[in-house]
Design a protein around this motif. Structure first.
Motif, PDB file in Angstrom:
ATOM      1  N   GLU A  34      41.391  42.784  44.471  1.00 12.63           N
ATOM      2  CA  GLU A  34      41.036  42.910  42.744  1.00 12.63           C
ATOM      3  C   GLU A  34      41.479  41.970  42.341  1.00 12.63           C
ATOM      4  OE1 GLU A  34      42.705  46.437  41.581  1.00 12.63           O
ATOM      5  OE2 GLU A  34      41.666  47.692  42.596  1.00 12.63           O
ATOM      6  N   ARG A  59      32.516  38.545  45.136  1.00 11.01           N
ATOM      7  CA  ARG A  59      33.067  40.016  45.965  1.00 11.01           C
ATOM      8  C   ARG A  59      34.196  40.587  45.118  1.00 11.01           C
ATOM      9  NH1 ARG A  59      37.359  41.305  48.328  1.00 11.01           N
ATOM     10  NH2 ARG A  59      38.072  39.327  48.072  1.00 11.01           N
ATOM     11  N   ARG A  61      36.685  42.538  42.888  1.00 12.96           N
ATOM     12  CA  ARG A  61      36.468  43.285  41.576  1.00 12.96           C
ATOM     13  C   ARG A  61      37.658  42.798  40.602  1.00 12.96           C
ATOM     14  NH1 ARG A  61      34.410  48.703  41.394  1.00 12.96           N
ATOM     15  NH2 ARG A  61      35.075  49.657  39.407  1.00 12.96           N
ATOM     16  N   ARG A  91      31.713  46.227  39.795  1.00  9.30           N
ATOM     17  CA  ARG A  91      32.775  45.152  40.087  1.00  9.30           C
ATOM     18  C   ARG A  91      34.009  44.986  38.866  1.00  9.30           C
ATOM     19  NH1 ARG A  91      30.967  39.300  40.827  1.00  9.30           N
ATOM     20  NH2 ARG A  91      33.305  38.870  41.472  1.00  9.30           N
TER      21      ARG A  91
END
Length: 318
Positions: A34, A59, A61, A91
């Motif tokens: 993240e 990719r 988040r 995401r």
């Protein structure tokens, strides 16, 4: 480290504009789960930052931690959240909170009942992003407002509450998809907060911590002190209250003439408890303790003169 939870990294709020997107791309490349952005008064807007880094990465988040309820009309906030959810499905996480009282008072947006406003605001944004109709409340005066069907995301972003106090934590547990705990999030603080949250459905706990790692543990511990300068101030009392050295900590802050003196005098063992620091092995062990205490996402603030270099060093914990 078992990686029973997610490991994220915070985009520094004062990063040079030319470094923002490279930092985000590097965090993505390094394998962090993240990337979180903040919306602190006088710095950069949370929605604009989130949109930019989502578009620049493929990719990772992205979380916004957090949007203060007094800053935006709830319907327009829901439009922003829904737009991010449609453009970048799966995401996006969005934190919503009271905002720092001093900041919100300075812009004339601190309500008579902060808890009521937060309750109404959370419920309104969650409902709107899911395509439901919202009726007026005491503060959130929406009259049969809803998003157009074409603008409702199929995968609604998670809406979390960034809160500290017992009543606000309990509200988060009742209404939100998760709770964000500001730094420092210790295992003791996470467990204490979860008792108030007491969620009866799936609920994600995100915990922030300042972080620095080095092959020489002493170097990392000294480096991370800079990120702890503010935690002796009154707003941070809930974070410290569950710790065995809370009284000594408060006494040290009273004795110190400035935040700089205070953070310089913090015993090394306290620094290790208040941050994710030391060798990569030390840091991984600390993350395991946080996950065992109920933290689902450990978000690290990279501390160092060169933010990109600092986040590359932090990747050793993955």
């Amino acid at each position: 480290m078992s990686r029973s939870g997610s490991v994220g990294v915070m985009l520094p709020r004062d990063l040079a504009p030319s470094q923002v997107l490279p930092f985000a791309r590097r965090a993505d490349e390094l394998g962090f789960d993240e990337l979180w952005v903040v919306e602190d008064l006088g710095f950069r807007g949370g929605v604009a930052q989130a949109a930019a880094v989502l578009a620049a990465t493929g990719r990772i988040r992205v979380g916004i931690g957090l949007l203060p309820v007094g800053a935006r009309n709830a319907a327009f906030a829901a439009m922003e959240v829904a737009t991010l959810g449609q453009l970048f499905p799966g995401r996006v996480d969005v934190g919503i909170g009271h905002g720092m009282p001093g900041w919100m008072r300075s812009v004339g947006e601190w309500p008579a009942s902060p808890l009521t406003l937060l309750d109404e605001y959370l419920r309104a944004v969650i409902a709107l992003v899911r395509g439901d109709v919202v009726e007026p409340g005491e503060y959130v005066a929406l009259d049969a407002v809803r998003l157009e069907d074409a603008c409702v995301p199929g995968d609604a972003p998670r809406i979390l509450a960034g809160v500290r106090g017992p009543k606000s934590l309990a509200l988060s547990g009742r209404v939100a998809d998760g709770t964000i705990l500001a730094e420092p999030t210790t295992p003791e603080y996470a467990r204490a907060a979860l008792k108030y949250v007491d969620a009866q459905r799936p609920h994600r706990l995100v915990g922030y911590n300042v972080a620095a790692v080095d092959s020489d543990a002493g170097v990392a511990v000294e480096a991370v002190r800079a990120g702890l300068e503010w935690i002796g101030e009154p707003d941070w009392v809930p974070h410290l209250a569950p710790l065995p050295f809370a009284d000594e900590f408060a006494a040290l802050r009273r004795e110190s003439g400035s935040r700089e003196e205070f953070v310089r005098r913090l015993p090394e063992e306290w620094v290790r408890q208040l941050a994710v620091t030391g060798t990569p092995e030390d840091a991984r062990a600390r993350l395991d303790e946080l996950f065992a205490a109920g933290v689902d996402s450990a978000v690290l603030f990279p501390i160092g003169a060169d933010p990109v270099q600092a986040v590359e060093r932090l990747a050793a914990v993955l």
